[in-house]
Design a protein around this motif. Structure first.
Motif, PDB file in Angstrom:
ATOM      1  N   LYS A  97       0.929  -1.440   0.057  1.00 16.31           N
ATOM      2  CA  LYS A  97      -0.150  -0.056  -0.117  1.00 16.31           C
ATOM      3  C   LYS A  97       0.869   1.322   0.025  1.00 16.31           C
ATOM      4  O   LYS A  97       0.262   2.163   0.163  1.00 16.31           O
ATOM      5  CB  LYS A  97      -0.875   0.146   1.283  1.00 16.31           C
ATOM      6  CG  LYS A  97      -1.791  -1.037   1.454  1.00 16.31           C
ATOM      7  CD  LYS A  97      -3.031  -0.953   0.330  1.00 16.31           C
ATOM      8  CE  LYS A  97      -3.840  -0.090   0.591  1.00 16.31           C
ATOM      9  NZ  LYS A  97      -4.927   0.079  -0.586  1.00 16.31           N
ATOM     10  N   ALA A 140      -0.238   4.273  -2.524  1.00 21.88           N
ATOM     11  CA  ALA A 140      -1.649   4.533  -2.169  1.00 21.88           C
ATOM     12  C   ALA A 140      -1.503   5.402  -0.991  1.00 21.88           C
ATOM     13  O   ALA A 140      -1.972   6.568  -0.862  1.00 21.88           O
ATOM     14  CB  ALA A 140      -2.454   3.289  -1.708  1.00 21.88           C
ATOM     15  N   LEU A 195      -2.074   9.468  -1.105  1.00 21.08           N
ATOM     16  CA  LEU A 195      -2.813   9.959  -0.150  1.00 21.08           C
ATOM     17  C   LEU A 195      -2.281  11.168   0.689  1.00 21.08           C
ATOM     18  O   LEU A 195      -3.182  12.295   0.924  1.00 21.08           O
ATOM     19  CB  LEU A 195      -3.539   8.976   0.700  1.00 21.08           C
ATOM     20  CG  LEU A 195      -4.702   9.276   1.636  1.00 21.08           C
ATOM     21  CD1 LEU A 195      -5.839   9.317   0.479  1.00 21.08           C
ATOM     22  CD2 LEU A 195      -5.195   8.093   2.595  1.00 21.08           C
ATOM     23  N   LYS A 205      -3.827  15.039   0.471  1.00 14.91           N
ATOM     24  CA  LYS A 205      -4.427  15.601   1.753  1.00 14.91           C
ATOM     25  C   LYS A 205      -3.697  16.959   1.757  1.00 14.91           C
ATOM     26  O   LYS A 205      -4.476  18.166   2.076  1.00 14.91           O
ATOM     27  CB  LYS A 205      -4.236  14.877   2.850  1.00 14.91           C
ATOM     28  CG  LYS A 205      -5.093  13.691   3.284  1.00 14.91           C
ATOM     29  CD  LYS A 205      -4.912  13.047   4.496  1.00 14.91           C
ATOM     30  CE  LYS A 205      -5.834  11.909   4.710  1.00 14.91           C
ATOM     31  NZ  LYS A 205      -5.455  11.067   5.901  1.00 14.91           N
ATOM     32  N   LEU A 218      -4.798  19.681  -0.698  1.00 15.70           N
ATOM     33  CA  LEU A 218      -6.111  20.063  -0.768  1.00 15.70           C
ATOM     34  C   LEU A 218      -6.046  20.971   0.444  1.00 15.70           C
ATOM     35  O   LEU A 218      -6.867  22.045   0.418  1.00 15.70           O
ATOM     36  CB  LEU A 218      -7.290  18.986  -0.497  1.00 15.70           C
ATOM     37  CG  LEU A 218      -7.414  18.039  -1.459  1.00 15.70           C
ATOM     38  CD1 LEU A 218      -8.237  16.650  -1.311  1.00 15.70           C
ATOM     39  CD2 LEU A 218      -8.360  18.833  -2.584  1.00 15.70           C
ATOM     40  N   ARG A 230      -1.970   5.159  -9.677  1.00 13.09           N
ATOM     41  CA  ARG A 230      -2.527   4.095 -10.598  1.00 13.09           C
ATOM     42  C   ARG A 230      -1.343   3.341 -11.129  1.00 13.09           C
ATOM     43  O   ARG A 230      -1.224   2.143 -11.404  1.00 13.09           O
ATOM     44  CB  ARG A 230      -3.397   4.516 -11.711  1.00 13.09           C
ATOM     45  CG  ARG A 230      -4.727   5.591 -11.322  1.00 13.09           C
ATOM     46  CD  ARG A 230      -5.817   4.655 -10.609  1.00 13.09           C
ATOM     47  NE  ARG A 230      -6.297   5.432  -9.901  1.00 13.09           N
ATOM     48  CZ  ARG A 230      -7.715   6.243 -10.180  1.00 13.09           C
ATOM     49  NH1 ARG A 230      -7.612   6.232 -11.455  1.00 13.09           N
ATOM     50  NH2 ARG A 230      -8.064   7.125  -9.348  1.00 13.09           N
ATOM     51  N   GLU A 286       0.180   1.211  -8.761  1.00 11.45           N
ATOM     52  CA  GLU A 286      -0.556  -0.089  -8.427  1.00 11.45           C
ATOM     53  C   GLU A 286      -0.711  -1.117  -9.691  1.00 11.45           C
ATOM     54  O   GLU A 286      -0.684  -2.151  -9.240  1.00 11.45           O
ATOM     55  CB  GLU A 286      -2.021   0.454  -8.289  1.00 11.45           C
ATOM     56  CG  GLU A 286      -2.359   0.871  -6.824  1.00 11.45           C
ATOM     57  CD  GLU A 286      -3.875   1.190  -6.503  1.00 11.45           C
ATOM     58  OE1 GLU A 286      -4.557   1.070  -7.445  1.00 11.45           O
ATOM     59  OE2 GLU A 286      -4.126   1.946  -5.558  1.00 11.45           O
ATOM     60  N   ASN A 321     -13.055   4.162  -6.105  1.00 12.91           N
ATOM     61  CA  ASN A 321     -12.732   5.486  -6.120  1.00 12.91           C
ATOM     62  C   ASN A 321     -13.831   6.548  -5.779  1.00 12.91           C
ATOM     63  O   ASN A 321     -13.589   7.426  -5.123  1.00 12.91           O
ATOM     64  CB  ASN A 321     -11.887   5.848  -7.362  1.00 12.91           C
ATOM     65  CG  ASN A 321     -10.508   5.080  -7.462  1.00 12.91           C
ATOM     66  OD1 ASN A 321     -10.093   4.575  -6.529  1.00 12.91           O
ATOM     67  ND2 ASN A 321     -10.113   5.172  -8.697  1.00 12.91           N
ATOM     68  N   TRP A 328     -14.646   9.386  -2.914  1.00 10.84           N
ATOM     69  CA  TRP A 328     -15.130  10.835  -3.368  1.00 10.84           C
ATOM     70  C   TRP A 328     -16.464  11.312  -2.669  1.00 10.84           C
ATOM     71  O   TRP A 328     -16.435  12.408  -2.226  1.00 10.84           O
ATOM     72  CB  TRP A 328     -14.939  11.261  -4.814  1.00 10.84           C
ATOM     73  CG  TRP A 328     -13.526  11.415  -4.943  1.00 10.84           C
ATOM     74  CD1 TRP A 328     -13.014  10.433  -6.069  1.00 10.84           C
ATOM     75  CD2 TRP A 328     -12.373  12.207  -4.511  1.00 10.84           C
ATOM     76  NE1 TRP A 328     -11.400  10.653  -5.852  1.00 10.84           N
ATOM     77  CE2 TRP A 328     -11.397  11.598  -5.215  1.00 10.84           C
ATOM     78  CE3 TRP A 328     -12.375  13.240  -3.627  1.00 10.84           C
ATOM     79  CZ2 TRP A 328      -9.837  12.259  -5.108  1.00 10.84           C
ATOM     80  CZ3 TRP A 328     -11.074  13.780  -3.618  1.00 10.84           C
ATOM     81  CH2 TRP A 328     -10.009  13.288  -4.213  1.00 10.84           C
ATOM     82  N   TYR A 379     -15.548  11.746   0.992  1.00  8.61           N
ATOM     83  CA  TYR A 379     -14.707  13.208   1.053  1.00  8.61           C
ATOM     84  C   TYR A 379     -15.726  14.317   1.155  1.00  8.61           C
ATOM     85  O   TYR A 379     -15.603  15.323   1.829  1.00  8.61           O
ATOM     86  CB  TYR A 379     -13.687  13.325   0.122  1.00  8.61           C
ATOM     87  CG  TYR A 379     -13.091  14.706   0.030  1.00  8.61           C
ATOM     88  CD1 TYR A 379     -12.153  15.053   1.022  1.00  8.61           C
ATOM     89  CD2 TYR A 379     -13.452  15.735  -0.997  1.00  8.61           C
ATOM     90  CE1 TYR A 379     -11.719  16.372   1.126  1.00  8.61           C
ATOM     91  CE2 TYR A 379     -12.654  16.739  -0.909  1.00  8.61           C
ATOM     92  CZ  TYR A 379     -12.072  17.134   0.185  1.00  8.61           C
ATOM     93  OH  TYR A 379     -11.481  18.662   0.193  1.00  8.61           O
ATOM     94  N   LEU A 429     -10.422  12.157   3.480  1.00 16.22           N
ATOM     95  CA  LEU A 429      -9.799  11.583   2.575  1.00 16.22           C
ATOM     96  C   LEU A 429      -9.509   9.977   2.942  1.00 16.22           C
ATOM     97  O   LEU A 429      -8.439   9.778   3.343  1.00 16.22           O
ATOM     98  CB  LEU A 429      -8.774  12.078   1.923  1.00 16.22           C
ATOM     99  CG  LEU A 429      -8.664  13.178   0.738  1.00 16.22           C
ATOM    100  CD1 LEU A 429      -7.412  13.381   0.221  1.00 16.22           C
ATOM    101  CD2 LEU A 429      -9.496  12.492  -0.450  1.00 16.22           C
ATOM    102  N   VAL A 430     -10.265   8.879   2.323  1.00 16.32           N
ATOM    103  CA  VAL A 430      -9.842   7.479   2.875  1.00 16.32           C
ATOM    104  C   VAL A 430      -9.415   6.623   1.583  1.00 16.32           C
ATOM    105  O   VAL A 430      -9.794   6.999   0.451  1.00 16.32           O
ATOM    106  CB  VAL A 430     -11.455   7.125   3.381  1.00 16.32           C
ATOM    107  CG1 VAL A 430     -11.706   7.707   4.989  1.00 16.32           C
ATOM    108  CG2 VAL A 430     -12.420   7.119   2.483  1.00 16.32           C
ATOM    109  N   ASP A 431      -8.951   5.739   2.066  1.00 15.33           N
ATOM    110  CA  ASP A 431      -8.421   4.572   1.122  1.00 15.33           C
ATOM    111  C   ASP A 431      -9.527   3.290   1.093  1.00 15.33           C
ATOM    112  O   ASP A 431      -9.374   2.561   2.241  1.00 15.33           O
ATOM    113  CB  ASP A 431      -7.257   4.151   1.321  1.00 15.33           C
ATOM    114  CG  ASP A 431      -6.621   3.061   0.233  1.00 15.33           C
ATOM    115  OD1 ASP A 431      -7.475   2.603  -0.895  1.00 15.33           O
ATOM    116  OD2 ASP A 431      -5.679   2.540   0.321  1.00 15.33           O
ATOM    117  N   ASN A 488      -9.820   1.009  -0.906  1.00 13.04           N
ATOM    118  CA  ASN A 488      -9.408  -0.129  -1.755  1.00 13.04           C
ATOM    119  C   ASN A 488      -8.526  -1.218  -1.075  1.00 13.04           C
ATOM    120  O   ASN A 488      -7.868  -1.863  -1.680  1.00 13.04           O
ATOM    121  CB  ASN A 488      -8.605   0.658  -2.721  1.00 13.04           C
ATOM    122  CG  ASN A 488      -9.055  -0.002  -4.174  1.00 13.04           C
ATOM    123  OD1 ASN A 488      -9.346  -1.167  -4.470  1.00 13.04           O
ATOM    124  ND2 ASN A 488      -8.953   0.867  -5.249  1.00 13.04           N
ATOM    125  N   SER A 489      -8.798  -1.387   0.152  1.00 14.32           N
ATOM    126  CA  SER A 489      -7.707  -2.174   0.925  1.00 14.32           C
ATOM    127  C   SER A 489      -7.545  -3.670   0.417  1.00 14.32           C
ATOM    128  O   SER A 489      -6.455  -4.026   0.918  1.00 14.32           O
ATOM    129  CB  SER A 489      -8.178  -2.146   2.569  1.00 14.32           C
ATOM    130  OG  SER A 489      -9.309  -3.109   2.479  1.00 14.32           O
TER     131      SER A 489
END
Lengths: 229, 229
Positions: A50, A53, A57, A61, A64, A92, A95, B200, B204, B207, B213-215, B217-218
């Motif tokens: 990860k 990712a 992130l 963050k 923003l 991407r 990944e 994804n 959003w 958010y 802002l989270v992931d 896609n674990s």
């Protein structure tokens, strides 16, 4: 106020470039591990699966936050937006290169098709080169270089078609190659997608430099149309 | 000033939702055309092959202009950013569904593997449902629904593994199925990627709703690790 902003922006740019360099190295190593069936190297690469990712992130963050607090305008605004957008493309790409490493761990030492693996090596070298050049174009605000690299994606698409054709013929001749072939289809698709993301990156370089939002992906489906099989 | 902003934002939201609905319909029709070998329908779908790219570019341009002119803060800022980011995911989903349509035009009426096509239909229904629900979650600011849909992507990943296994076994039994099989690998990869983009989109929505802002896609690579072939 503006000095604080520029300091923060510089740090953001450094984070962004570091992510780009890490991702670029990962493509190279993952493909090498795949071709060499080097599961040990692949396991090292996915040990922190990860990491891209997480790094992306963090950049997002901070970007923003910077936007919300400092409300940048004009060139500053474009720079911040391009970091935000380009970061998700880098993620991407990262990944996809992780997926190549996972595939290396999974793939069995069955019958292989060397001709396909040659094309895979060439595709990987190409997308890697394109990514490195795009990062350079980003730093130097070199719109021309970005556009040239976006165009180079056509070659990646052509190699995708070529590899697929050889893999299909290979498995028709020798059904024992079916497992390897399934794996090749995945790898070439991943490399082809990496090429697409490099094109997106090129678009953000153009935006950052000129303020123009362009679509450089015009030949996207050409290869789907012309394939001969 | 703020009223002008809200009017413009409402129009942007409408454009965004329209793109979402168009993309959702395209997934459904493209997969149907693929399964039915309906080249006529596929040709209709790709007739305007750049339509999603164009629509997305328009939303992105307008969003960036709005941000630059109005400098939104707090919730407005989050809404605008989420439109900007989610639009690029919708565009990719649209492009992937275009690729499914192109593959329909390309594929030959060779030996097929009905069991794989069943899984493909199921994957397509699933990602379509997820996308529709995410659009609903977006409109209603329903974070819980977004998270639930992101989790559902695990099922899509499982079906991907299942389809791939059946396709490999099928071509080992019958080398004549090699062409169909190459095509299946492409389609299931496209559907799996659409699932990732829905995740994804869910991020959003979270958010936009919470500012976090989270992931989500674990479990991304779980399926690469556990595959049995």
């Amino acid at each position: 106020m503006h000095e604080v902003f520029l300091d923060e922006l510089k740090r953001l740019n450094t984070r962004f470039m570091n992510l780009g360099i890490d991702v670029s190295e990962q493509i190279d190593e993952a493909t090498q591990a795949y071709i060499d069936h080097d599961k040990k190297l692949a396991q090292d690469l996915v040990a922190d699966d990860k990491k891209f990712a997480r790094a992306a992130l963090k950049v997002e963050k901070k970007t923003l936050k910077l936007m919300a607090l400092q409300q940048p305008v004009a060139t500053d605004f474009r720079t911040v937006i391009s970091i935000l957008e380009a970061t998700s493309d880098l993620e991407r790409i990262g990944e996809n290169s992780m997926s190549i490493a996972w595939e290396t761990i999974r793939v069995k030492g069955n019958r292989r098709i060397p001709e396909v693996e040659e094309v895979i090596t060439s595709m990987s070298k190409k997308v890697n080169f394109m990514l490195d050049q795009i990062l350079k174009a980003y730093v130097q605000d070199d719109e021309e270089l970005a556009r040239t690299m976006a165009k180079k994606d056509d070659e990646v698409d052509e190699e995708f078609v070529k590899a697929r054709k050889i893999a299909i013929e290979g498995v028709q001749k020798d059904p024992e190659a079916a497992v390897a072939s399934a794996s090749y289809f995945m790898i070439i698709r991943l490399l082809e997608r990496i090429g697409d993301h490099v094109v997106n990156l090129a678009q953000w370089v153009v935006y950052k430099t000129s303020g123009e939002l362009v679509d450089l992906n015009s030949q996207h489906h050409k290869f789907d149309d012309n394939i001969d099989m």
